[in-house]
Design a protein around this motif. Structure first.
Motif, PDB file in Angstrom:
ATOM      1  N   PHE A 266      52.627  -2.896  27.437  1.00  0.00           N
ATOM      2  CA  PHE A 266      53.458  -2.358  28.509  1.00  0.00           C
ATOM      3  C   PHE A 266      54.785  -3.102  28.587  1.00  0.00           C
ATOM      4  O   PHE A 266      54.822  -4.335  28.540  1.00  0.00           O
ATOM      5  N   LYS A 267      55.867  -2.360  28.688  1.00  0.00           N
ATOM      6  CA  LYS A 267      57.210  -2.956  28.798  1.00  0.00           C
ATOM      7  C   LYS A 267      57.950  -2.290  29.948  1.00  0.00           C
ATOM      8  O   LYS A 267      57.719  -1.121  30.264  1.00  0.00           O
ATOM      9  N   THR A 268      58.861  -3.006  30.531  1.00  0.00           N
ATOM     10  CA  THR A 268      59.716  -2.446  31.565  1.00  0.00           C
ATOM     11  C   THR A 268      61.077  -3.111  31.519  1.00  0.00           C
ATOM     12  O   THR A 268      61.235  -4.179  30.912  1.00  0.00           O
ATOM     13  N   GLY A 269      62.066  -2.480  32.136  1.00  0.00           N
ATOM     14  CA  GLY A 269      63.404  -3.055  32.195  1.00  0.00           C
ATOM     15  C   GLY A 269      64.018  -3.272  30.821  1.00  0.00           C
ATOM     16  O   GLY A 269      63.777  -2.492  29.889  1.00  0.00           O
ATOM     17  N   PRO A 270      64.812  -4.326  30.667  1.00  0.00           N
ATOM     18  CA  PRO A 270      65.482  -4.589  29.390  1.00  0.00           C
ATOM     19  C   PRO A 270      64.518  -4.704  28.205  1.00  0.00           C
ATOM     20  O   PRO A 270      64.865  -4.312  27.093  1.00  0.00           O
ATOM     21  N   GLU A 271      63.307  -5.236  28.433  1.00  0.00           N
ATOM     22  CA  GLU A 271      62.331  -5.343  27.340  1.00  0.00           C
ATOM     23  C   GLU A 271      61.914  -3.967  26.831  1.00  0.00           C
ATOM     24  O   GLU A 271      61.687  -3.779  25.630  1.00  0.00           O
ATOM     25  N   LEU A 272      61.820  -2.999  27.747  1.00  0.00           N
ATOM     26  CA  LEU A 272      61.483  -1.640  27.334  1.00  0.00           C
ATOM     27  C   LEU A 272      62.622  -1.030  26.523  1.00  0.00           C
ATOM     28  O   LEU A 272      62.391  -0.412  25.477  1.00  0.00           O
ATOM     29  N   GLY A 273      63.842  -1.203  27.000  1.00  0.00           N
ATOM     30  CA  GLY A 273      64.991  -0.684  26.259  1.00  0.00           C
ATOM     31  C   GLY A 273      65.088  -1.286  24.870  1.00  0.00           C
ATOM     32  O   GLY A 273      65.384  -0.587  23.888  1.00  0.00           O
ATOM     33  N   GLN A 274      64.830  -2.585  24.763  1.00  0.00           N
ATOM     34  CA  GLN A 274      64.865  -3.276  23.471  1.00  0.00           C
ATOM     35  C   GLN A 274      63.811  -2.711  22.519  1.00  0.00           C
ATOM     36  O   GLN A 274      64.098  -2.418  21.349  1.00  0.00           O
ATOM     37  N   ALA A 275      62.578  -2.545  23.029  1.00  0.00           N
ATOM     38  CA  ALA A 275      61.488  -2.055  22.175  1.00  0.00           C
ATOM     39  C   ALA A 275      61.740  -0.630  21.719  1.00  0.00           C
ATOM     40  O   ALA A 275      61.549  -0.288  20.542  1.00  0.00           O
ATOM     41  N   LEU A 276      62.176   0.227  22.642  1.00  0.00           N
ATOM     42  CA  LEU A 276      62.392   1.632  22.294  1.00  0.00           C
ATOM     43  C   LEU A 276      63.538   1.789  21.303  1.00  0.00           C
ATOM     44  O   LEU A 276      63.415   2.514  20.298  1.00  0.00           O
ATOM     45  N   ALA A 277      64.642   1.103  21.542  1.00  0.00           N
ATOM     46  CA  ALA A 277      65.787   1.201  20.638  1.00  0.00           C
ATOM     47  C   ALA A 277      65.490   0.603  19.273  1.00  0.00           C
ATOM     48  O   ALA A 277      66.183   0.908  18.289  1.00  0.00           O
TER      49      ALA A 277
END
Length: 409
Positions: A266-277
């Protein structure tokens, strides 16, 4: 009437205890309304350890754990209860917003009608499709009929995509349906967040092509179709790796079905953006979405999208320009994307870097059209319209009664 004149009672089955696209949209809406001076009170189940802090005032609703296998993290609001009704009467809303057709939502609808308060319902998911993922597809017509009765008792609906509006009209859910789309936070979701070092840490080489799944790991997100499609790609020896971002009750099943997959959690915030990109292709096989926040977020990150040609995705993905839409096969509860067709759509992106870049860039450009500020104003304007229409109706009825009394006298 101005937005600052609104007093909104918002009912949600899940406002903040488990993070999902629907409640994030609701929290953004409340933040926007409060910022314009509106009074908002939210009624939703509370838990001791919610995923995030709520925006605005939150009142607990009587609830139980969702009585569906694999959905135990969700709560089912049962009713309003005396204390909630007293709270509502003290708050004195002039508009009620229902975001879930659960028992508390039905009770809130009755409360509003008893107190002559207009009601707006927002449609966030294809509830009628859920039974097919739990071997209960025979319930779909019954649930559809129940939803039709619920929504037609409301004054108006809003839905997050034109494709969903079209579907609701065909299903005769209502004839007054507005578009409340979704926005994307470009400070989090952007192609600039791609991180080669992060990729290497999770096991992705610089030349690897990562097919991304993002979302809660529950069967109604199309996990079985995703897995079948990956198996098909492996049979064809199409080079790729799988990157799964998210968590949920079906995690272990998904891991066993996709050996070798990278599960980032599970990721959220900047960590989610980093993982998705840091992925390369976004694959969304779900047919239960009304919009598909994750699809828009992937587009903002510069990923081409391969999606089932269902509600939500069809309003976001420009087939052959920002990704591919794969038509559903079958009808009714049997309608589903074909894994072979999905593999056909994914394979060219796995093999052609120039195609990936071209369609990913086009998707990122398209994502700039989605501004939260403008999108949320649509809901505020709908509230105002419904309140003004109700006031005009009450005034007309009062005048008619006065005329009759004068005539009788």
């Amino acid at each position: 009437m101005d937005t600052s004149d609104l007093r909104i009672a918002l009912f949600s089955g899940n406002y903040n205890y488990t993070r999902d696209g629907a409640n994030q949209a609701l929290n953004r809406l409340v933040g926007s309304l409060l910022g314009q001076g509106a009074a908002v009170r939210v009624y939703s189940p509370k838990t001791p350890d919610p995923d995030f802090a709520p925006t605005g005032d939150l009142v607990d609703l009587p609830n139980v754990r969702m009585p569906v296998k694999g959905r135990g993290e969700y709560r089912l609001p049962l009713r309003l209860g005396r204390s909630v009704k007293r709270d509502l009467e003290r708050f004195a809303p002039n508009i009620v917003h229902l975001s879930s057709p659960d028992p508390a939502g039905h009770a809130a609808l009755s409360f509003a009608q008893d107190h002559d308060i207009p009601v707006l319902a927002s449609v966030h998911t294809r509830f009628e499709t859920y039974p097919r993922y739990y071997n209960m597809a025979f319930l779909e017509p019954i649930i559809t009929a129940m939803l039709r009765r619920f929504y037609n008792r409301c004054d108006a609906l809003v839905a997050p995509s034109q494709s969903m509006i079209d579907e609701l009209l065909v299903m005769e859910m209502h004839d007054d349906i507005g578009l409340w789309s979704r926005g994307v936070d470009r400070t989090i979701f952007s192609s600039q967040q791609r991180d080669l070092a992060w990729r290497r840490e999770v096991g992705l080489g610089d030349g690897d092509v990562a097919i991304v799944f993002l979302g809660r790991l529950v069967m109604e997100k199309g996990l079985d179709v995703f897995a079948d499609t990956i198996v098909e790609l492996r049979k064809r020896q199409v080079p790729h790796k799988v990157l799964v971002i998210g968590d949920g009750p079906a995690r272990e099943w998904f891991k066993e079905t996709l050996p070798g997959g990278i599960f980032a959690g599970f990721k959220t915030g900047p960590e989610l953006g980093q993982a998705l990109a840091s992925g390369d292709i976004f694959f969304n096989p779900s047919v239960t979405e009304t919009f598909g926040n994750v699809t828009l977020e992937a587009m903002a990150c510069g990923l081409p999208v391969v999606a089932a040609g269902a509600t939500g995705a069809t309003s976001l993905v420009n087939d052959g320009v920002t990704g591919r839409l794969v038509p559903l096969k079958g009808r009714g509860s049997n309608a589903a994307p074909d894994s072979a067709g999905l593999a056909d759509a994914l394979a060219p992106y796995c093999l052609d870097p120039a195609l990936r870049m071209a369609h990913g860039s086009a998707g990122e450009e398209r994502s700039f059209d989605y501004s939260w500020e403008a999108i949320n104003q649509v809901v505020a304007d709908t509230y105002i319209r419904l309140v003004e229409e109700r006031r005009a109706l009450i005034a007309a009825e009062a005048a008619q009664t006065a005329d009759k009394a004068g005539t009788a006298g």
